[in-house]
Design a protein around this motif. Structure first.
Motif, PDB file in Angstrom:
ATOM      1  N   ALA A 169       0.839  -1.196   0.000  1.00  0.00           N
ATOM      2  CA  ALA A 169       0.000   0.000   0.000  1.00  0.00           C
ATOM      3  C   ALA A 169       0.875   1.248   0.000  1.00  0.00           C
ATOM      4  O   ALA A 169       1.879   1.310   0.701  1.00  0.00           O
ATOM      5  CB  ALA A 169      -0.909  -0.011   1.219  1.00  0.00           C
ATOM      6  N   LEU A 170       0.476   2.241  -0.802  1.00  0.00           N
ATOM      7  CA  LEU A 170       1.218   3.495  -0.904  1.00  0.00           C
ATOM      8  C   LEU A 170       0.265   4.652  -0.632  1.00  0.00           C
ATOM      9  O   LEU A 170      -0.816   4.731  -1.216  1.00  0.00           O
ATOM     10  CB  LEU A 170       1.852   3.626  -2.282  1.00  0.00           C
ATOM     11  CG  LEU A 170       2.730   4.861  -2.503  1.00  0.00           C
ATOM     12  CD1 LEU A 170       3.949   4.500  -3.336  1.00  0.00           C
ATOM     13  CD2 LEU A 170       1.941   5.972  -3.202  1.00  0.00           C
ATOM     14  N   VAL A 171       0.684   5.534   0.283  1.00  0.00           N
ATOM     15  CA  VAL A 171      -0.128   6.709   0.637  1.00  0.00           C
ATOM     16  C   VAL A 171       0.754   7.950   0.498  1.00  0.00           C
ATOM     17  O   VAL A 171       1.862   7.990   1.034  1.00  0.00           O
ATOM     18  CB  VAL A 171      -0.667   6.600   2.079  1.00  0.00           C
ATOM     19  CG1 VAL A 171      -1.506   7.829   2.416  1.00  0.00           C
ATOM     20  CG2 VAL A 171      -1.490   5.332   2.255  1.00  0.00           C
ATOM     21  N   VAL A 172       0.254   8.961  -0.210  1.00  0.00           N
ATOM     22  CA  VAL A 172       0.973  10.217  -0.386  1.00  0.00           C
ATOM     23  C   VAL A 172       0.213  11.304   0.368  1.00  0.00           C
ATOM     24  O   VAL A 172      -1.019  11.403   0.250  1.00  0.00           O
ATOM     25  CB  VAL A 172       1.094  10.600  -1.870  1.00  0.00           C
ATOM     26  CG1 VAL A 172       1.873  11.903  -2.026  1.00  0.00           C
ATOM     27  CG2 VAL A 172       1.773   9.480  -2.646  1.00  0.00           C
ATOM     28  N   THR A 173       0.944  12.100   1.175  1.00  0.00           N
ATOM     29  CA  THR A 173       0.291  13.158   1.951  1.00  0.00           C
ATOM     30  C   THR A 173       1.001  14.495   1.747  1.00  0.00           C
ATOM     31  O   THR A 173       2.109  14.553   1.227  1.00  0.00           O
ATOM     32  CB  THR A 173       0.306  12.842   3.463  1.00  0.00           C
ATOM     33  OG1 THR A 173       1.630  13.049   3.987  1.00  0.00           O
ATOM     34  CG2 THR A 173      -0.137  11.422   3.735  1.00  0.00           C
ATOM     35  N   GLY A 200       0.202  16.280   6.612  1.00  0.00           N
ATOM     36  CA  GLY A 200      -0.330  14.940   6.820  1.00  0.00           C
ATOM     37  C   GLY A 200      -1.667  14.678   6.165  1.00  0.00           C
ATOM     38  O   GLY A 200      -2.310  13.656   6.460  1.00  0.00           O
ATOM     39  N   LYS A 201      -2.137  15.556   5.259  1.00  0.00           N
ATOM     40  CA  LYS A 201      -3.400  15.336   4.559  1.00  0.00           C
ATOM     41  C   LYS A 201      -3.167  14.419   3.360  1.00  0.00           C
ATOM     42  O   LYS A 201      -2.252  14.631   2.560  1.00  0.00           O
ATOM     43  CB  LYS A 201      -4.005  16.666   4.080  1.00  0.00           C
ATOM     44  CG  LYS A 201      -4.280  17.666   5.213  1.00  0.00           C
ATOM     45  CD  LYS A 201      -5.300  17.151   6.202  1.00  0.00           C
ATOM     46  CE  LYS A 201      -5.599  18.184   7.274  1.00  0.00           C
ATOM     47  NZ  LYS A 201      -6.544  17.680   8.281  1.00  0.00           N
ATOM     48  N   ILE A 202      -4.009  13.408   3.223  1.00  0.00           N
ATOM     49  CA  ILE A 202      -3.826  12.407   2.167  1.00  0.00           C
ATOM     50  C   ILE A 202      -4.141  13.013   0.796  1.00  0.00           C
ATOM     51  O   ILE A 202      -5.192  13.625   0.599  1.00  0.00           O
ATOM     52  CB  ILE A 202      -4.718  11.182   2.435  1.00  0.00           C
ATOM     53  CG1 ILE A 202      -4.278  10.497   3.738  1.00  0.00           C
ATOM     54  CG2 ILE A 202      -4.644  10.197   1.263  1.00  0.00           C
ATOM     55  CD1 ILE A 202      -5.169   9.355   4.162  1.00  0.00           C
ATOM     56  N   LYS A 203      -3.215  12.824  -0.167  1.00  0.00           N
ATOM     57  CA  LYS A 203      -3.387  13.328  -1.528  1.00  0.00           C
ATOM     58  C   LYS A 203      -3.643  12.198  -2.524  1.00  0.00           C
ATOM     59  O   LYS A 203      -4.302  12.415  -3.532  1.00  0.00           O
ATOM     60  CB  LYS A 203      -2.139  14.102  -1.957  1.00  0.00           C
ATOM     61  CG  LYS A 203      -1.897  15.374  -1.168  1.00  0.00           C
ATOM     62  CD  LYS A 203      -0.577  16.029  -1.554  1.00  0.00           C
ATOM     63  CE  LYS A 203      -0.579  16.463  -3.012  1.00  0.00           C
ATOM     64  NZ  LYS A 203       0.686  17.152  -3.365  1.00  0.00           N
ATOM     65  N   LYS A 204      -3.084  11.021  -2.241  1.00  0.00           N
ATOM     66  CA  LYS A 204      -3.239   9.923  -3.186  1.00  0.00           C
ATOM     67  C   LYS A 204      -2.988   8.600  -2.479  1.00  0.00           C
ATOM     68  O   LYS A 204      -2.159   8.517  -1.574  1.00  0.00           O
ATOM     69  CB  LYS A 204      -2.263  10.066  -4.362  1.00  0.00           C
ATOM     70  CG  LYS A 204      -2.438   8.986  -5.428  1.00  0.00           C
ATOM     71  CD  LYS A 204      -1.568   9.259  -6.624  1.00  0.00           C
ATOM     72  CE  LYS A 204      -1.803   8.221  -7.726  1.00  0.00           C
ATOM     73  NZ  LYS A 204      -3.199   8.172  -8.184  1.00  0.00           N
ATOM     74  N   ILE A 205      -3.715   7.564  -2.883  1.00  0.00           N
ATOM     75  CA  ILE A 205      -3.444   6.198  -2.425  1.00  0.00           C
ATOM     76  C   ILE A 205      -3.527   5.280  -3.635  1.00  0.00           C
ATOM     77  O   ILE A 205      -4.267   5.555  -4.587  1.00  0.00           O
ATOM     78  CB  ILE A 205      -4.423   5.735  -1.325  1.00  0.00           C
ATOM     79  CG1 ILE A 205      -5.854   5.652  -1.856  1.00  0.00           C
ATOM     80  CG2 ILE A 205      -4.343   6.638  -0.102  1.00  0.00           C
ATOM     81  CD1 ILE A 205      -6.828   5.055  -0.859  1.00  0.00           C
ATOM     82  N   ASN A 206      -2.755   4.210  -3.614  1.00  0.00           N
ATOM     83  CA  ASN A 206      -2.801   3.285  -4.742  1.00  0.00           C
ATOM     84  C   ASN A 206      -3.846   2.197  -4.503  1.00  0.00           C
ATOM     85  O   ASN A 206      -4.514   2.148  -3.456  1.00  0.00           O
ATOM     86  CB  ASN A 206      -1.419   2.679  -5.017  1.00  0.00           C
ATOM     87  CG  ASN A 206      -0.972   1.736  -3.905  1.00  0.00           C
ATOM     88  OD1 ASN A 206      -1.556   1.715  -2.831  1.00  0.00           O
ATOM     89  ND2 ASN A 206       0.066   0.977  -4.164  1.00  0.00           N
ATOM     90  N   LEU A 207      -3.994   1.313  -5.476  1.00  0.00           N
ATOM     91  CA  LEU A 207      -5.029   0.282  -5.412  1.00  0.00           C
ATOM     92  C   LEU A 207      -4.800  -0.652  -4.230  1.00  0.00           C
ATOM     93  O   LEU A 207      -5.752  -1.046  -3.539  1.00  0.00           O
ATOM     94  CB  LEU A 207      -5.044  -0.519  -6.723  1.00  0.00           C
ATOM     95  CG  LEU A 207      -6.093  -1.637  -6.808  1.00  0.00           C
ATOM     96  CD1 LEU A 207      -7.504  -1.058  -6.669  1.00  0.00           C
ATOM     97  CD2 LEU A 207      -5.950  -2.398  -8.132  1.00  0.00           C
TER      98      LEU A 207
END
Length: 822
Positions: free
Chosen positions: A155-159, A163-170
């Motif tokens: 899992a990949l999470v970009v913030t 710390g606000k989430i901008k993108k997550i992968n499948l």
């Protein structure tokens, strides 16, 4: 052409030609030659089509303009110079002559410099092409990155920086059970709450600028935590993260990679379960075998029988060592091995190992030597058990692989050069074990410290072993902030070196060192000590073991130890016999219960002092039995005379020991229980039990005893003088003292944890003064020690002193509870 029109065209930087119906030049402007294809041909009477060949073939257009059918005609962007550095472009416009001073019907051809416009248009066109190409590349790059991100199994999470989430992968959507749109703009703590404790969460761009000298895009070390899914599930994960910094603030933030640890955790639990099973199910019969063999060795046997039984006993212990190696290796590999940090005598530790291995060395006629020098530290802080394990392993190997000659142990110390901040303010202690054995080929040295590896296969066949011993030593050394290596020459011997990082406690006065050394060496029955006890004039001293008969274990019990009431709770008949025989040989007797239920029934009738408790039993196991005994303490054992419970179990995992202690057991012995370990444990607890009984006897008579006769850390004479022999005032003063000191001790603990030495000094000074005033001399001295450590800003050693102070206060408080109406 009239002068007004000429001036107007000149101002507009436009050149002109006037031609007749036969395309002949009638009139031209002065600057026209600059734009002509053949400048020398621009003259009256010349055909315009020669000067401007671009007009060739436009005769119909000329006629249409003359006849009024067309107003004008334009030719734009005609190249006149192909020089890239100095290009020249013109526009040609054909129109009807607006003047009437010509008899024929002439036409005007206007020529204008279009170079600036054409260059600009070409630049714009080229820029548009380049922008289009860049846009296509960016689009392809985005698709490329998105495909990579989508294909990542973790899992990949970009913030953002906050710390606000901008993108997550499948993979993140599947793991967290959220669609991407549900998490956009949400805080990362929605799914990983423990992230707030991370030291690398950066709140603003200024903080990132501080990291310019570092590789800020590198992933931080993987950290284990848990994440929370949309459905409320808690999933164990390992996450690593990186700070992303660009020149555009919108593209700054963090990238988190989360790895689902569920399967790994399940595998670890399965592995731990298997090891626990190995620990218990295999160690139990081994304990029976070695226990029975040990009992047989104490009986009358023929020489042949003695040889057989010794073989059984040795083989059982060898098998047990192999199992222990596997368990240790597993603990280290899983990161579950924790080191103790306690002061211990270094010389004593080394001498104990030598004493333990003396019989093996004597059997082979080897000389075992410890080169003791005044520079060897007396006391260090560390894990004596693990240090002893390394020394035993290296010395056992040295004995095993040495046919004749000697084995020598030495120690040196130096300032620690380890850059790890965990080992700041420590010393590097280097040990060496030198032998005159078979040696090791140079090309085989690198295999020594690898798991399940030995120099060659013939070593295993000839000498045995799992190949784990040195691998475990290597890992233990590294855990203790050191390393291990070897220098060896084939057929000439080997020297194994290893280091640990440890704090050295300052030396005691020489008189005390001498007393300790005399005690240690006098206890080593049959050992000879050559050289003098270490002093400043002696460069070295040697502890040598001379050949002598094997020393049997003897017990030194306290008076009336045979009066200790012991209950053995064990379901295995073989283990019962072994334990009873061992107890009898140590001077004890015991009753037997086959399970926990039987133990509780016996305990209702007989007030046992101590219970040796097996953990895994039918009907009621040892853990539940112990918990039940603690529940009884609140009622049946209201006086506080609960029996001491000591676990005797084949479960040797760290978790098993902790389970026993958590259940309320007081101590832990791992099967097979060696008689010397049992003796030491019983001796310790017998002393505790008898002392408690004596205190109970004092408590029963305290109500009729003078305050000054009670054994408390108080200078009663001073307190009597202070109170003018007023007992009520003394009790009131002690009560106020306790109420003042208890919160100060809590503040001191917090100050130590925060390295707040200023506050620490204030509180200690108050305790020191108050204890002196009420005559608590022992507390006053302890507070002085703590105050000195505070002045040196040294936290090591403060824990023990605080424990002493708490015990002093507790003693006074218990005294006050026992004498409420005194």
């Amino acid at each position: 052409m009239n002068s007004l029109l000429k001036n107007l065209l000149s101002i507009c930087h436009i050149e002109y030609l006037i031609i007749d119906e036969n395309f002949k030049i009638i009139e031209k402007s002065l600057g026209l030659n600059h734009f002509a294809d053949i400048p020398d041909e621009v003259k009256q009477g010349e055909d315009i089509r020669i000067v401007f060949p671009e007009l060739e073939g436009l005769e119909d257009v000329f006629d249409a303009i003359r006849q009024g059918e067309q107003d004008n005609f334009e030719l734009k962007g005609i190249m006149r110079s192909q020089d890239i550095a100095s290009p020249l472009y013109i526009d040609i416009r054909i129109t009807k002559n607006i003047q009437e001073d010509y008899s024929s019907n002439p036409l005007i051809i206007l020529v204008e410099d279009a170079t600036e416009r054409m260059v600009l248009e070409q630049s714009l066109f080229q820029g548009a092409n380049e922008a289009n190409l860049l846009l296509r590349n960016l689009k392809a790059s985005k698709q490329y990155i998105e495909q990579i991100v989508t294909s990542i199994a973790d899992a990949l999470v970009v913030t953002t920086l906050s710390g606000k989430i901008k993108k997550i992968n499948l993979a993140a959507q599947i793991l967290l059970e959220y669609d991407e749109v549900e998490l956009l703009g949400q805080s990362i703590t929605k799914v990983i709450r423990e992230i707030n404790s991370s030291p690398l969460i950066i709140r603003d761009i200024e903080s990132i600028n501080l990291l310019q000298s570092q590789d800020i895009n590198s992933l931080e070390k993987e950290v284990e935590t848990v994440c929370y899914t949309k459905s409320g599930k808690t999933i164990p994960v390992a996450f690593s993260y990186s700070i992303v910094k660009t020149e555009i603030e919108h593209f700054q933030g963090y990238v988190y990679i989360l790895r689902d640890m569920t399967e790994r955790k399940q595998a670890e639990l399965a592995k731990q379960g298997f090891l626990a099973m190995i620990s218990h199910e295999v160690r139990t019969p081994i304990a029976s075998v070695t226990g029975m063999a040990s009992l047989l060795l104490d009986s009358r046997l023929t020489a042949e029988q003695q040889d057989f039984v010794e073989t059984i006993y040795t083989s059982g212990n060898s098998l047990l060592k192999i199992i222990n190696d596997f368990l240790d290796f597993s603990k280290i590999q899983s990161g579950n091995l924790e080191l103790e940090e306690e002061p211990f005598g270094l010389r004593n530790c080394i001498n104990e190992v030598l004493y333990l291995l003396t019989p093996k060395a004597r059997e082979k006629g080897l000389k075992l030597t410890f080169l003791d020098t005044p520079k060897v530290p007396t006391t260090i802080v560390g894990d004596i058990t693990r240090l002893r394990q390394i020394l035993i392993n290296l010395l056992s190997n040295a004995i095993k692989f040495t046919g004749t000659g000697s084995i020598e142990v030495s120690v040196i110390t130096r300032k620690n050069s380890n850059i790890n901040h965990s080992y700041a303010n420590t010393d590097e202690i280097q040990f060496s074990v030198k032998d005159t054995g078979i040696g090791i080929p140079r090309d085989r040295v690198e295999r020594l410290f690898k798991a399940f590896s030995q120099v060659n296969s013939s070593i295993t066949r000839q000498y045995g072993g799992t190949g784990l011993g040195l691998a475990i030593c290597k890992q233990l050394c590294e855990l203790m902030g050191g390393r291990i290596w070897v220098e060896s020459e084939l057929s000439a011997g080997s020297t194994f070196y290893f280091t640990i990082a440890a704090s050295i406690i300052p030396e005691e006065p020489e008189s005390q060192q001498l007393a300790r050394a005399t005690t240690v060496f006098s206890q080593l029955e049959g050992a000879s000590y050559t050289g003098r006890v270490p002093d400043t004039e002696s460069p070295s001293s040697t502890f040598s073991v001379s050949p002598r008969p094997c020393v049997s274990v003897s017990s030194s019990q306290p008076p009336d130890s045979h009066k200790l009431r012991i209950l053995l709770t064990e379901d295995n008949l073989v283990n019962q016999k072994i334990a009873l025989k061992q107890l009898k040989s140590l001077g004890y007797s015991a009753d037997v219960a086959g399970n926990g239920k039987e133990a509780l029934q016996l305990l209702e009738k007989i007030p046992y002092d101590l219970i040796l408790m097996d953990c895994q039993m039918p009907v009621l196991d040892g853990l539940e039995t112990t918990k039940e005994i603690h529940r009884w303490q609140e009622s049946s054992f209201a006086s506080g005379c609960r029996p001491v419970v000591i676990a005797m179990t084949a479960n040797a995992m760290k978790e098993d020991k902790q389970m026993c202690l958590d259940a309320g057991m007081d101590d832990y012995l791992s099967k097979p229980v060696m008689k010397e370990n049992l003796a030491a444990t019983l001796e310790h607890w017998a002393s505790v039990i008898f002392k408690a009984k004596e205190m109970d006897a004092v408590e029963q008579t305290v109500s009729t005893t003078d305050v000054g006769s009670v054994d408390l850390p108080i200078d009663w004479e001073r307190l009597h003088q202070l109170s003018e022999n007023n007992p009520e005032f003394e009790l009131e003063l002690l009560q106020l003292f306790v109420e003042d000191i208890q919160p100060r001790l809590e503040i001191i603990k917090i100050a130590i944890a925060a390295d707040n030495f200023e506050q620490l000094a204030r509180e200690i000074h108050q305790i020191k003064g108050a204890s002196a005033n009420v005559g608590a001399t022992t507390m006053h001295l302890a507070a002085e020690k703590l105050e000195q450590l505070t002045y040196n800003q040294e936290c090591r050693g403060t824990t023990n002193i605080i424990s002493e102070l708490e015990e002093f206060v507790k003693g006074i408080q218990e005294f006050l509870i026992r004498t409420p109406n005194f």
